[in-house]
Design a protein around this motif. Structure first.
Motif, PDB file in Angstrom:
ATOM      1  N   GLY A  41      18.540  27.603  19.245  1.00 17.45           N
ATOM      2  CA  GLY A  41      19.605  27.762  20.240  1.00 17.45           C
ATOM      3  C   GLY A  41      19.380  26.844  21.435  1.00 17.45           C
ATOM      4  N   ALA A  42      20.484  26.522  22.129  1.00 15.57           N
ATOM      5  CA  ALA A  42      20.400  25.606  23.275  1.00 15.57           C
ATOM      6  C   ALA A  42      19.454  26.150  24.339  1.00 15.57           C
ATOM      7  CB  ALA A  42      21.798  25.396  23.855  1.00 15.57           C
ATOM      8  N   GLU A  43      19.489  27.465  24.528  1.00 11.74           N
ATOM      9  CA  GLU A  43      18.676  28.049  25.594  1.00 11.74           C
ATOM     10  C   GLU A  43      17.181  27.971  25.279  1.00 11.74           C
ATOM     11  OE1 GLU A  43      18.628  32.270  27.835  1.00 11.74           O
ATOM     12  OE2 GLU A  43      20.584  31.605  27.039  1.00 11.74           O
ATOM     13  N   GLU A  44      16.843  28.305  24.028  1.00 12.52           N
ATOM     14  CA  GLU A  44      15.405  28.257  23.689  1.00 12.52           C
ATOM     15  C   GLU A  44      14.893  26.818  23.676  1.00 12.52           C
ATOM     16  OE1 GLU A  44      14.352  29.989  19.918  1.00 12.52           O
ATOM     17  OE2 GLU A  44      16.158  29.258  18.918  1.00 12.52           O
ATOM     18  N   LEU A  45      15.760  25.877  23.320  1.00 12.67           N
ATOM     19  CA  LEU A  45      15.359  24.465  23.377  1.00 12.67           C
ATOM     20  C   LEU A  45      15.097  24.057  24.819  1.00 12.67           C
ATOM     21  CD1 LEU A  45      17.601  22.498  20.840  1.00 12.67           C
ATOM     22  CD2 LEU A  45      15.102  22.623  20.881  1.00 12.67           C
ATOM     23  N   GLN A  46      16.028  24.414  25.669  1.00 19.07           N
ATOM     24  CA  GLN A  46      15.894  24.091  27.091  1.00 19.07           C
ATOM     25  C   GLN A  46      14.617  24.707  27.660  1.00 19.07           C
ATOM     26  OE1 GLN A  46      17.973  21.976  28.466  1.00 19.07           O
ATOM     27  NE2 GLN A  46      16.686  21.995  30.292  1.00 19.07           N
ATOM     28  N   ASN A  47      14.366  25.951  27.261  1.00 21.35           N
ATOM     29  CA  ASN A  47      13.188  26.665  27.726  1.00 21.35           C
ATOM     30  C   ASN A  47      11.894  25.985  27.262  1.00 21.35           C
ATOM     31  OD1 ASN A  47      11.966  28.819  29.024  1.00 21.35           O
ATOM     32  ND2 ASN A  47      11.641  29.861  27.063  1.00 21.35           N
ATOM     33  N   SER A  48      11.914  25.491  26.001  1.00 16.49           N
ATOM     34  CA  SER A  48      10.688  24.872  25.452  1.00 16.49           C
ATOM     35  C   SER A  48      10.359  23.548  26.143  1.00 16.49           C
ATOM     36  CB  SER A  48      10.830  24.649  23.941  1.00 16.49           C
ATOM     37  OG  SER A  48      11.785  23.638  23.689  1.00 16.49           O
ATOM     38  N   LEU A  49      11.373  22.907  26.715  1.00 15.89           N
ATOM     39  CA  LEU A  49      11.146  21.601  27.359  1.00 15.89           C
ATOM     40  C   LEU A  49      10.193  21.704  28.551  1.00 15.89           C
ATOM     41  CD1 LEU A  49      14.637  19.836  27.296  1.00 15.89           C
ATOM     42  CD2 LEU A  49      12.609  19.271  25.980  1.00 15.89           C
ATOM     43  N   GLN A  50      10.139  22.897  29.173  1.00 12.87           N
ATOM     44  CA  GLN A  50       9.231  23.024  30.327  1.00 12.87           C
ATOM     45  C   GLN A  50       7.765  22.953  29.907  1.00 12.87           C
ATOM     46  OE1 GLN A  50       8.996  27.139  32.065  1.00 12.87           O
ATOM     47  NE2 GLN A  50      10.561  27.549  30.507  1.00 12.87           N
ATOM     48  N   TYR A  51       7.510  23.119  28.597  1.00 15.34           N
ATOM     49  CA  TYR A  51       6.120  23.034  28.112  1.00 15.34           C
ATOM     50  C   TYR A  51       5.832  21.667  27.485  1.00 15.34           C
ATOM     51  CZ  TYR A  51       6.748  28.020  28.741  1.00 15.34           C
ATOM     52  OH  TYR A  51       7.037  29.238  29.274  1.00 15.34           O
ATOM     53  N   THR A  52       6.642  20.694  27.803  1.00 18.44           N
ATOM     54  CA  THR A  52       6.410  19.328  27.333  1.00 18.44           C
ATOM     55  C   THR A  52       6.261  18.418  28.559  1.00 18.44           C
ATOM     56  OG1 THR A  52       8.727  18.663  27.334  1.00 18.44           O
ATOM     57  CG2 THR A  52       7.939  19.765  25.355  1.00 18.44           C
ATOM     58  N   GLY A  53       5.853  17.187  28.300  1.00 16.26           N
ATOM     59  CA  GLY A  53       5.757  16.217  29.392  1.00 16.26           C
ATOM     60  C   GLY A  53       4.357  15.618  29.501  1.00 16.26           C
ATOM     61  N   TYR A  54       4.238  14.370  29.088  1.00 13.10           N
ATOM     62  CA  TYR A  54       2.905  13.726  29.054  1.00 13.10           C
ATOM     63  C   TYR A  54       2.263  13.632  30.434  1.00 13.10           C
ATOM     64  CZ  TYR A  54       4.959   9.458  30.934  1.00 13.10           C
ATOM     65  OH  TYR A  54       5.568   8.550  31.743  1.00 13.10           O
ATOM     66  N   LYS A  55       3.073  13.653  31.484  1.00 12.70           N
ATOM     67  CA  LYS A  55       2.494  13.528  32.835  1.00 12.70           C
ATOM     68  C   LYS A  55       1.708  14.782  33.221  1.00 12.70           C
ATOM     69  CE  LYS A  55       5.841  10.268  34.674  1.00 12.70           C
ATOM     70  NZ  LYS A  55       7.104  10.134  35.402  1.00 12.70           N
ATOM     71  N   LYS A  56       1.976  15.885  32.513  1.00 14.74           N
ATOM     72  CA  LYS A  56       1.274  17.136  32.834  1.00 14.74           C
ATOM     73  C   LYS A  56      -0.078  17.222  32.122  1.00 14.74           C
ATOM     74  CE  LYS A  56       5.719  19.459  32.884  1.00 14.74           C
ATOM     75  NZ  LYS A  56       6.570  20.253  31.966  1.00 14.74           N
ATOM     76  N   LEU A  57      -0.320  16.253  31.236  1.00 10.16           N
ATOM     77  CA  LEU A  57      -1.564  16.236  30.466  1.00 10.16           C
ATOM     78  C   LEU A  57      -2.632  15.532  31.291  1.00 10.16           C
ATOM     79  CD1 LEU A  57      -1.899  17.143  27.508  1.00 10.16           C
ATOM     80  CD2 LEU A  57      -1.587  14.764  26.841  1.00 10.16           C
ATOM     81  N   LYS A  58      -3.849  16.140  31.346  1.00 12.32           N
ATOM     82  CA  LYS A  58      -4.914  15.461  32.097  1.00 12.32           C
ATOM     83  C   LYS A  58      -6.030  15.076  31.134  1.00 12.32           C
ATOM     84  CE  LYS A  58      -6.360  17.894  35.575  1.00 12.32           C
ATOM     85  NZ  LYS A  58      -6.816  18.600  36.716  1.00 12.32           N
ATOM     86  N   LEU A  59      -6.352  13.782  31.092  1.00 13.14           N
ATOM     87  CA  LEU A  59      -7.447  13.308  30.250  1.00 13.14           C
ATOM     88  C   LEU A  59      -8.483  12.696  31.181  1.00 13.14           C
ATOM     89  CD1 LEU A  59      -8.516  12.772  27.379  1.00 13.14           C
ATOM     90  CD2 LEU A  59      -7.187  10.663  27.347  1.00 13.14           C
ATOM     91  N   GLN A  60      -9.595  13.452  31.381  1.00 10.98           N
ATOM     92  CA  GLN A  60     -10.653  12.959  32.275  1.00 10.98           C
ATOM     93  C   GLN A  60     -11.874  12.659  31.445  1.00 10.98           C
ATOM     94  OE1 GLN A  60     -11.117  15.991  35.236  1.00 10.98           O
ATOM     95  NE2 GLN A  60      -9.534  15.137  36.562  1.00 10.98           N
ATOM     96  N   GLU A  61     -12.194  11.378  31.330  1.00  9.54           N
ATOM     97  CA  GLU A  61     -13.241  10.912  30.412  1.00  9.54           C
ATOM     98  C   GLU A  61     -12.941  11.506  29.046  1.00  9.54           C
ATOM     99  OE1 GLU A  61     -17.065  11.219  32.324  1.00  9.54           O
ATOM    100  OE2 GLU A  61     -16.359   9.749  33.764  1.00  9.54           O
ATOM    101  N   ASN A  62     -13.846  12.327  28.479  1.00  6.83           N
ATOM    102  CA  ASN A  62     -13.478  12.857  27.153  1.00  6.83           C
ATOM    103  C   ASN A  62     -13.060  14.328  27.195  1.00  6.83           C
ATOM    104  OD1 ASN A  62     -15.950  13.929  27.567  1.00  6.83           O
ATOM    105  ND2 ASN A  62     -16.659  13.671  25.451  1.00  6.83           N
ATOM    106  N   THR A  63     -12.663  14.783  28.372  1.00  5.57           N
ATOM    107  CA  THR A  63     -12.169  16.173  28.471  1.00  5.57           C
ATOM    108  C   THR A  63     -10.650  16.183  28.656  1.00  5.57           C
ATOM    109  OG1 THR A  63     -14.242  16.845  29.479  1.00  5.57           O
ATOM    110  CG2 THR A  63     -12.400  18.352  29.726  1.00  5.57           C
ATOM    111  N   LEU A  64     -10.008  16.994  27.827  1.00  5.93           N
ATOM    112  CA  LEU A  64      -8.553  17.098  27.916  1.00  5.93           C
ATOM    113  C   LEU A  64      -8.167  18.457  28.495  1.00  5.93           C
ATOM    114  CD1 LEU A  64      -5.793  15.726  26.989  1.00  5.93           C
ATOM    115  CD2 LEU A  64      -5.884  17.367  25.117  1.00  5.93           C
ATOM    116  N   PHE A  65      -7.261  18.432  29.460  1.00 10.15           N
ATOM    117  CA  PHE A  65      -6.730  19.676  30.041  1.00 10.15           C
ATOM    118  C   PHE A  65      -5.281  19.806  29.581  1.00 10.15           C
ATOM    119  CE2 PHE A  65     -10.116  18.110  32.672  1.00 10.15           C
ATOM    120  CZ  PHE A  65     -10.851  19.244  33.005  1.00 10.15           C
ATOM    121  N   LEU A  66      -5.065  20.728  28.669  1.00  4.03           N
ATOM    122  CA  LEU A  66      -3.721  20.940  28.123  1.00  4.03           C
ATOM    123  C   LEU A  66      -3.109  22.147  28.841  1.00  4.03           C
ATOM    124  CD1 LEU A  66      -2.040  19.771  25.665  1.00  4.03           C
ATOM    125  CD2 LEU A  66      -2.910  21.704  24.344  1.00  4.03           C
ATOM    126  N   PRO A  67      -1.985  21.956  29.535  1.00  2.00           N
ATOM    127  CA  PRO A  67      -1.391  23.085  30.253  1.00  2.00           C
ATOM    128  C   PRO A  67      -1.032  24.242  29.303  1.00  2.00           C
ATOM    129  CG  PRO A  67      -0.318  21.023  30.871  1.00  2.00           C
ATOM    130  CD  PRO A  67      -1.212  20.718  29.715  1.00  2.00           C
TER     131      PRO A  67
END
Ligand code: AMP
Ligand code: MG
Length: 362
Positions: free
Chosen positions: A165-191
């Motif tokens: 559904g359009a709403e659940e798709l829209q809702n899932s988009l808040q959990y995407t976005g490469y800028k929210k990913l943090k890669l510090q040396e070899n440690t990854l912080f996945l929101p």
């Protein structure tokens, strides 16, 4: 699945073109060819092995017997290599894989420590995200799961399919976005809730891994291996003819638009709206998602073929260029020094300047 198989057959038929036959010289014998499935796609191999060299190494077995045994081992090893990559590193589905473990770490404040291989893969993917202004984004996992793309290929009938559904798709988009990913040396912080999906680069990563395997195997003189829509050419044919890799016509997938004529080591990846899709009430939804909307990219292209010497990059760029469309896609490919062939929805072909020397239209 049927469509993927047709495409691979077309590629395989081109592999056979110009192979020397009927010669008594062992170095000019036909390649061993095999077609199998791994990584959820069709793997087609055509490997030329120098029989003389192998025979010299063997003082126990008959030459022919040794050569044939070594051939089988090479094609088996290649298949195993792809399966290992899927099972140990790339799969979001299998608990044995590193990506699965990383996805399970979403929200962990301490982050998760990555293997050197996966760290390099993620760093390269983030680079393409940045360069494509987020059109390519491996944090798209949550949206891809909602569409259930990985089950489309095996779905018997689209009529069973429940579109998100359009709403659940829209809702899932808040959990995407490469800028929210943090890669510090070899440690990854996945929101929290974010899920990685390496479907857009898995086949290309497999090509990189296979190229390393072939380089370590002195008996291999030349090879052409197709992992779904991505093809690796390596070394040369005994008859010195170039490798020929088909470019499928996206509007009539049983036919090819032409072929790339290549010498030596190359990676060719194609992303197209015909490769994987589902039909709902007569409307076709394909598998390449625009991260800005959560829906299949609705640009001006039907397929993009990218040629580079790096598998991951060819695969990532073909996906990214498809989403960006003709103008920006062309610019992106050029910025990486890659060659690209773009087919628009009317079947018109546009190419980077350098692609013209490789592409031969039918
Ligand atoms: P490809 O066939 O190489 O173009 O990759 C398509 C696959 O990549 C899909 O089946 C998804 O698993 C994943 N995917 C879809 N959209 C995107 C995107 N915008 N960025 C990264 N991966 C994507
Ligand atoms: Mg791709």
């Amino acid at each position: 699945m049927k469509k993927i198989f047709v495409i691979c057959l077309a590629i395989t038929m081109l592999f056979s073109t110009g192979c020397g036959t009927g010669s008594s010289s062992r170095s000019e014998r036909n390649p061993l060819q095999s077609i199998d499935t791994a990584m959820g796609t069709v793997i087609s191999q055509s490997i030329y092995v120098e029989a003389d060299e192998m025979a010299a190494e063997s003082d126990v077995m008959e030459e022919a017997e040794y050569a044939s045994g070594a051939d089988d081992k090479i094609t088996d090893d290649i298949l195993q290599n792809i399966t290992n990559l899927e099972q140990k590193t790339l799969s979001w589905r299998l608990p044995s894989s590193e990506v699965y473990t990383v996805n399970a770490s979403a929200g962990l404040e301490s982050g998760i420590s990555l293997s050197e291989d996966l760290r390099e893969i993620l760093a390269e993917c983030l680079g393409v995200s940045l360069a494509s202004d987020g059109a390519f984004d491996i944090t798209i996992g949550k949206v891809v799961r909602l569409w259930d793309i990985d089950n489309w290929a095996t779905a018997e009938a689209s009529s069973d399919y429940a579109m998100p559904g359009a709403e659940e798709l829209q809702n899932s988009l808040q959990y995407t976005g490469y800028k929210k990913l943090k890669l510090q040396e070899n440690t990854l912080f996945l929101p929290a809730e974010m899920q990685l999906d390496l479907g857009a680069v898995g086949k290309g990563i497999a090509l990189d891994s296979l190229r390393e395997y072939l380089a370590e195997n002195e008996a291999v003189r030349g090879a052409v291996i197709s992992v779904g829509g991505s093809v690796l050419t390596y070394g040369e044919k005994p008859d010195s003819e170039p490798w020929r890799v088909a470019v499928v016509n996206p509007t009539d997938t049983g036919k090819n638009l032409g072929y790339l004529e290549l010498r030596g080591q190359w990676c060719v990846s194609t992303s197209g709206d015909y490769e994987r899709y589902v039909e709902v009430n007569g409307t076709r939804f394909h598998h390449i998602i625009d991260p800005a909307t959560g829906y299949p990219a609705d640009g001006d292209l039907s397929s993009v073929t990218v040629l580079t010497d790096d598998g991951l990059l060819s695969d990532a760029l073909s996906t990214a260029c498809f989403i960006l469309g003709q103008e920006k896609g062309m610019e992106l490919a050029e910025s990486y020094g890659a060659e690209a062939l773009l087919v628009d929805c009317e079947g018109n072909i546009a190419m980077t300047e350098g692609m013209g020397q490789y592409f031969h239209a039918y």
